[in-house]
Enzyme design. Structure first.
Site, PDB file in Angstrom:
ATOM      1  N   HIS A  29       0.941  -1.122  -0.123  1.00  0.00           N
ATOM      2  CA  HIS A  29       0.454   0.278  -0.037  1.00  0.00           C
ATOM      3  C   HIS A  29       0.623   1.094  -0.330  1.00  0.00           C
ATOM      4  CE1 HIS A  29      -2.017  -3.214   1.960  1.00  0.00           C
ATOM      5  NE2 HIS A  29      -3.558  -2.849   1.258  1.00  0.00           N
ATOM      6  N   HIS A  69      -2.453  -1.585   7.030  1.00  0.00           N
ATOM      7  CA  HIS A  69      -2.066  -1.666   5.639  1.00  0.00           C
ATOM      8  C   HIS A  69      -0.769  -0.054   5.149  1.00  0.00           C
ATOM      9  CE1 HIS A  69      -5.603   1.817   4.970  1.00  0.00           C
ATOM     10  NE2 HIS A  69      -4.384   2.239   4.727  1.00  0.00           N
ATOM     11  N   LEU A 120      -8.871  -2.783  10.629  1.00  0.00           N
ATOM     12  CA  LEU A 120      -8.627  -1.667  10.844  1.00  0.00           C
ATOM     13  C   LEU A 120      -9.921  -0.703  12.051  1.00  0.00           C
ATOM     14  CD1 LEU A 120      -9.837  -0.463   7.418  1.00  0.00           C
ATOM     15  CD2 LEU A 120      -7.510   0.048   8.724  1.00  0.00           C
ATOM     16  N   GLY A 157     -11.123   4.087   7.448  1.00  0.00           N
ATOM     17  CA  GLY A 157     -11.727   3.215   8.138  1.00  0.00           C
ATOM     18  C   GLY A 157     -11.211   2.895   9.643  1.00  0.00           C
ATOM     19  N   HIS A 260      -3.817   3.560  -3.378  1.00  0.00           N
ATOM     20  CA  HIS A 260      -4.509   2.972  -2.141  1.00  0.00           C
ATOM     21  C   HIS A 260      -3.455   1.509  -1.465  1.00  0.00           C
ATOM     22  CE1 HIS A 260      -6.367   0.843   1.329  1.00  0.00           C
ATOM     23  NE2 HIS A 260      -6.458   0.086   1.179  1.00  0.00           N
ATOM     24  N   SER A 382     -22.478  -9.044  37.695  1.00  0.00           N
ATOM     25  CA  SER A 382     -22.657 -10.668  37.401  1.00  0.00           C
ATOM     26  C   SER A 382     -20.744 -11.543  37.122  1.00  0.00           C
ATOM     27  CB  SER A 382     -22.775 -10.758  36.265  1.00  0.00           C
ATOM     28  OG  SER A 382     -24.365  -9.813  36.318  1.00  0.00           O
ATOM     29  N   GLU A 409     -17.888  -4.886  24.911  1.00  0.00           N
ATOM     30  CA  GLU A 409     -17.211  -5.405  25.120  1.00  0.00           C
ATOM     31  C   GLU A 409     -15.940  -5.505  24.421  1.00  0.00           C
ATOM     32  OE1 GLU A 409     -20.260  -5.379  24.715  1.00  0.00           O
ATOM     33  OE2 GLU A 409     -21.135  -7.002  26.645  1.00  0.00           O
ATOM     34  N   HIS A 471     -28.265 -15.449  25.672  1.00  0.00           N
ATOM     35  CA  HIS A 471     -27.934 -15.012  26.230  1.00  0.00           C
ATOM     36  C   HIS A 471     -26.583 -16.618  27.115  1.00  0.00           C
ATOM     37  CE1 HIS A 471     -29.124 -10.926  26.768  1.00  0.00           C
ATOM     38  NE2 HIS A 471     -28.454 -10.705  27.623  1.00  0.00           N
TER      39      HIS A 471
HETATM   40  C1  LIG Z   1     -11.300  -4.663  10.080  1.00  0.00           C
HETATM   41  C2  LIG Z   1     -10.861  -4.594   8.917  1.00  0.00           C
HETATM   42  N1  LIG Z   1     -11.784  -4.610   7.272  1.00  0.00           N
HETATM   43  C3  LIG Z   1     -11.721  -3.993   6.206  1.00  0.00           C
HETATM   44  C4  LIG Z   1     -10.153  -3.864   6.209  1.00  0.00           C
HETATM   45  C5  LIG Z   1      -9.991  -4.373   4.942  1.00  0.00           C
HETATM   46  N2  LIG Z   1      -9.141  -3.074   4.330  1.00  0.00           N
HETATM   47  C6  LIG Z   1      -7.365  -2.137   4.552  1.00  0.00           C
HETATM   48  S1  LIG Z   1      -7.605  -0.468   4.127  1.00  0.00           S
HETATM   49  C7  LIG Z   1      -9.250  -0.266   4.334  1.00  0.00           C
HETATM   50  C8  LIG Z   1      -9.914   0.764   3.541  1.00  0.00           C
HETATM   51  C9  LIG Z   1      -9.010   1.947   3.261  1.00  0.00           C
HETATM   52  O1  LIG Z   1      -9.409   2.959   2.928  1.00  0.00           O
HETATM   53  P1  LIG Z   1      -9.108   4.271   4.145  1.00  0.00           P
HETATM   54  O2  LIG Z   1      -8.858   3.191   5.648  1.00  0.00           O
HETATM   55  O3  LIG Z   1      -9.041   5.294   4.473  1.00  0.00           O
HETATM   56  O4  LIG Z   1      -6.770   4.033   4.161  1.00  0.00           O
HETATM   57  P2  LIG Z   1      -6.641   4.300   3.111  1.00  0.00           P
HETATM   58  O5  LIG Z   1      -7.376   4.607   1.867  1.00  0.00           O
HETATM   59  O6  LIG Z   1      -6.934   6.132   2.517  1.00  0.00           O
HETATM   60  O7  LIG Z   1      -5.177   4.543   2.379  1.00  0.00           O
HETATM   61  C10 LIG Z   1     -10.265  -1.498   3.558  1.00  0.00           C
HETATM   62  C11 LIG Z   1     -11.758  -1.522   4.662  1.00  0.00           C
HETATM   63  C12 LIG Z   1      -9.089  -4.169   6.850  1.00  0.00           C
HETATM   64  N3  LIG Z   1      -8.471  -4.145   6.928  1.00  0.00           N
HETATM   65  N4  LIG Z   1      -9.563  -4.691   8.325  1.00  0.00           N
END
Ligand SMILES: Cc1ncc(C[n+]2csc(CCOP(=O)(O)OP(=O)(O)O)c2C)c(N)n1
Length: 662
Positions: A29, A69, A120, A157, A260, A382, A409, A471
């Site tokens: 990336h 990423h 993310l 994200g 990206h 609990s 959680e 539950h």
């Molecule tokens: C929980 C989760 N869902 C999906 C992904 C796959 N994924 C990696 S980056 C991204 C989104 C990219 O957009 P952004 O967060 O704005 O990053 P940018 O393009 O600016 O680098 C996704 C969906 C992930 N890493 N984690």
């Protein structure tokens, strides 16, 4: 060279290392490192208190790349700052097997990386835990020895994920004023413009959660620095929206999702070199740029040594305690506390729910282990995770040892990871087993990272009764057991509960889940000096003669198996009962030891008020199972055990049936 010129060249070094490494790997990336290079340059070269020659120095600032990423951003900076292991050779081996530069940052692979990110939203919530740990340790040891910030670089994200709200809410409430989040606000995600899927005013959202917020040009170093300085003084956690261009500098792909997550391609990289005036060949850093970065890296050493001198002024016992807890070593008195507790529990034979047993254990041991930081996701009464005398932390007083996490959680579990990663405290907390699904992404990361994070998960079966199938966990034991490197501990009584707590605390390189009952259970375990649960399974009740039947059970079903044994013995069938508090520990034992525990009785029956999945790993194919095959139902727990046929009578029937077949 003007300082702006120098800044630009330092930032460009990140950009080119990143795009060239992604190109060489033919995967990765480039967009985020290129877009956020200015933010990272300000942060690492001018703000962060870190020392590449001592990556684990306790009072360092923490940096979390929540948008994992963009890992090449971190690797580039760590290399440029002079972290010794992140060599240019490793940069060239980006994303290759065994490299120190894996696809997403892994703290257990690369020194200088504080936490594993990639899913993310996890990073920002983990950082909340780090900031909590800092505040709690400052309350314990004083600002002379604990005084650092936690910085996060997050992406769109990260802020789209629901966990970000739990994190924001917690941080705002707890007034984590040393948590500073820089948002790479580039308006682009994978599918294209972020406006395709969202229109939240993020600054308003964070402001509503008690944060200080501001917006800057993410390519203006002076503005970024000023915003960070203002954030430090704000008295609140801070979100700085940094408007950036993804893939900054790439003539055709900048500002678009094309930058990206794939290599830019030779042509576009050449054009970027021309556009940014970068003459250096791939993986070469001009001397002036490297010198500037290395100078920034070297500056941290003096701050570290000054801190060491301050630490040395603490009284000797406080220093020793600080070092002990930082190293994650348990106090020597703990083993005695456990032994005394077990002896008393075995003698008292009080039938209580294991969640209550757990509370009794906590009452006995937490005075000896002051670094334990408990909590509950709004189920304190609990889960029984609040020890006698434990004081809750409040926004203005972090000297306590209990966290009211609220109904969060997921955020709680990620923050617990951050507390463990920070070092100095042992996080444990409570929730319902059925809602471990809400914790799962963070538990998975704790297991991947090998962190000592302890989840107390109560109300562990249909035995919880009237709350009904929403539950009542059914598949959750199997689901947790499926996570590699997680200890799933399901004790049968008070003695085993103490043993399982001891295992969880002594296991410094794995998380644990303590699975506890709502209903009372008799004491069956012998409670001698040895921790029998450590072997994962052991014969808790021997047969009266050569065993014809072996019954295997966990938790609340061990006493049920004991009833079945009585009935079988009354019919002249010698029957033994094996308690299985932990599959993982049992499966790690040598085959001969396992075979001895499994035994050679012709009939084997496993009993667990949950789905069967996983039991064949222990028992092969030649066994009968008494458990659940469907969701539960709403009724008193005792009635449900009958309704679903999880009774001593059905165990007896299955055992006799197997005896007939064999
Ligand atoms: C929980 C989760 N869902 C999906 C992904 C796959 N994924 C990696 S980056 C991204 C989104 C990219 O957009 P952004 O967060 O704005 O990053 P940018 O393009 O600016 O680098 C996704 C969906 C992930 N890493 N984690």
């Amino acid at each position: 060279m003007s300082s702006r010129h120098s800044h630009d060249r330092m930032a460009n070094a990140i950009r080119f290392l990143s795009m060239d490494a992604v190109e060489a790997a033919n995967s990765g990336h480039p967009g985020l490192p290129m877009g956020a290079a200015d933010i990272a340059t300000v942060l690492f070269a001018q703000v962060l208190k870190i020392d590449p020659s001592a990556p684990h120095w306790p009072d360092r600032d923490r940096f979390v790349l929540s948008a994992g990423h963009g890992s090449m951003l971190l690797y580039s900076v760590l290399h440029l700052m002079g972290f010794p292991k992140v060599t240019m050779e490793e940069i060239k081996r980006f994303r290759q097997l065994g490299s120190l530069t894996p696809g997403h940052p892994e703290n257990f692979v690369t020194e200088g990386i504080e936490t594993t990110t990639g899913p993310l939203g996890q990073g920002i919530a983990t950082a909340v835990g780090m900031a909590m740990a800092e505040k709690a340790l400052q309350a314990r040891y004083g600002a002379e020895v604990v005084d650092h910030h936690t910085y996060v670089l997050c992406s769109d994200g990260d802020l789209m994920e629901g966990i970000s709200q739990e994190a924001a809410d917690l941080a705002g409430h707890l007034k984590l004023s040393k948590l500073i989040v820089l948002w790479d606000d580039n308006l682009i995600s994978i599918d294209g413009a972020t406006s395709l899927s969202g229109s939240t005013d993020q600054l308003a959202r964070f402001a509503a959660s008690g944060w200080s917020t501001t917006r800057v040009d993410g390519h203006d170093p002076a503005a970024i620095l000023a915003a960070i300085e203002a954030a430090k003084a704000s008295g609140k956690p801070s979100l700085i929206a940094c408007r950036t261009t993804i893939g900054f500098g790439a003539p055709k792909k900048a500002g678009s999702e094309k930058a990206h997550g794939s290599p830019l391609g030779a042509e576009e990289i050449a054009a970027t070199r021309a556009a940014l005036g970068w003459e250096a060949a791939p993986f070469e850093v001009p001397a002036d740029v490297l010198d500037a970065w290395r100078a920034a890296g070297a500056a941290g050493k003096a701050r570290r040594t000054a801190w060491e001198q301050r630490l040395a002024t603490l009284p000797a016992d406080r220093q020793a305690e600080f070092q002990r807890t930082q190293a994650g070593r348990l106090p020597e008195a703990l083993a005695d506390a456990f032994a005394a507790f077990k002896a008393k529990a075995a003698a008292d034979k009080a039938a209580v729910a294991t969640r209550k047993s757990s509370e009794m254990v906590l009452d006995a041991i937490t005075p000896v282990v002051p670094e334990m930081l408990g909590g509950s996701a709004d189920l304190t009464g609990s889960n029984n995770t609040k020890a006698k005398g434990a004081k809750a932390i409040t926004p203005d007083d972090f000297s306590g040892s209990f966290v009211h996490w609220g109904v969060r959680e997921h955020g709680m579990s990620a923050a617990m990871n951050g507390i463990a990663l920070h070092k100095g405290l042992i996080p444990f907390s409570g929730g319902f087993l059925v809602f471990s699904d809400y914790c799962r992404p963070a538990i998975r990361l704790a297991a991947l990272m090998g962190e000592r994070v302890i989840h107390v998960l109560t109300h562990d079966s249909i035995g919880l009764g009237e709350d009904g199938p929403t539950h009542q966990p059914v598949e959750h034991l199997a689901a947790l057991r499926a996570i590699p490197d997680l200890l799933v501990l399901r004790p049968a009584d008070t003695v085993e509960t103490a043993e399982c707590w001891q295992i969880a605390l002594e296991t410094t390189d794995r998380p644990s889940a303590l699975i506890l009952s709502r209903q009372n259970l008799p004491v069956l375990a012998p409670g001698g000096g040895e921790n029998l649960s450590r072997g994962g399974a052991y014969e808790i009740l021997p047969a009266s003669g050569k065993a014809q039947v072996s019954l295997f059970a966990t938790g609340s079903e061990v006493s049920l198996a004991a009833e079945a044994k009585k009935m079988l013995e009354a019919q002249g069938v010698p029957t033994r009962v094996v308690s299985v508090p932990c599959f993982e520990l049992f499966l790690e034992r040598p085959a001969a030891e396992r075979a001895a525990v499994i035994g050679d009785a012709p009939a084997k029956v496993a009993v667990e008020a949950a789905v069967r999945m996983g039991w064949a790993d222990l028992l092969g194919s030649d066994f009968a199972f008494v458990g659940m095959t469907s969701f539960g139902a709403s009724a008193p727990g005792k009635d449900l055990f009958k309704h679903f046929g999880i009774t001593p009578e059905s165990v007896v029937a299955k055992a006799l049936d197997r005896l007939k077949q064999n």
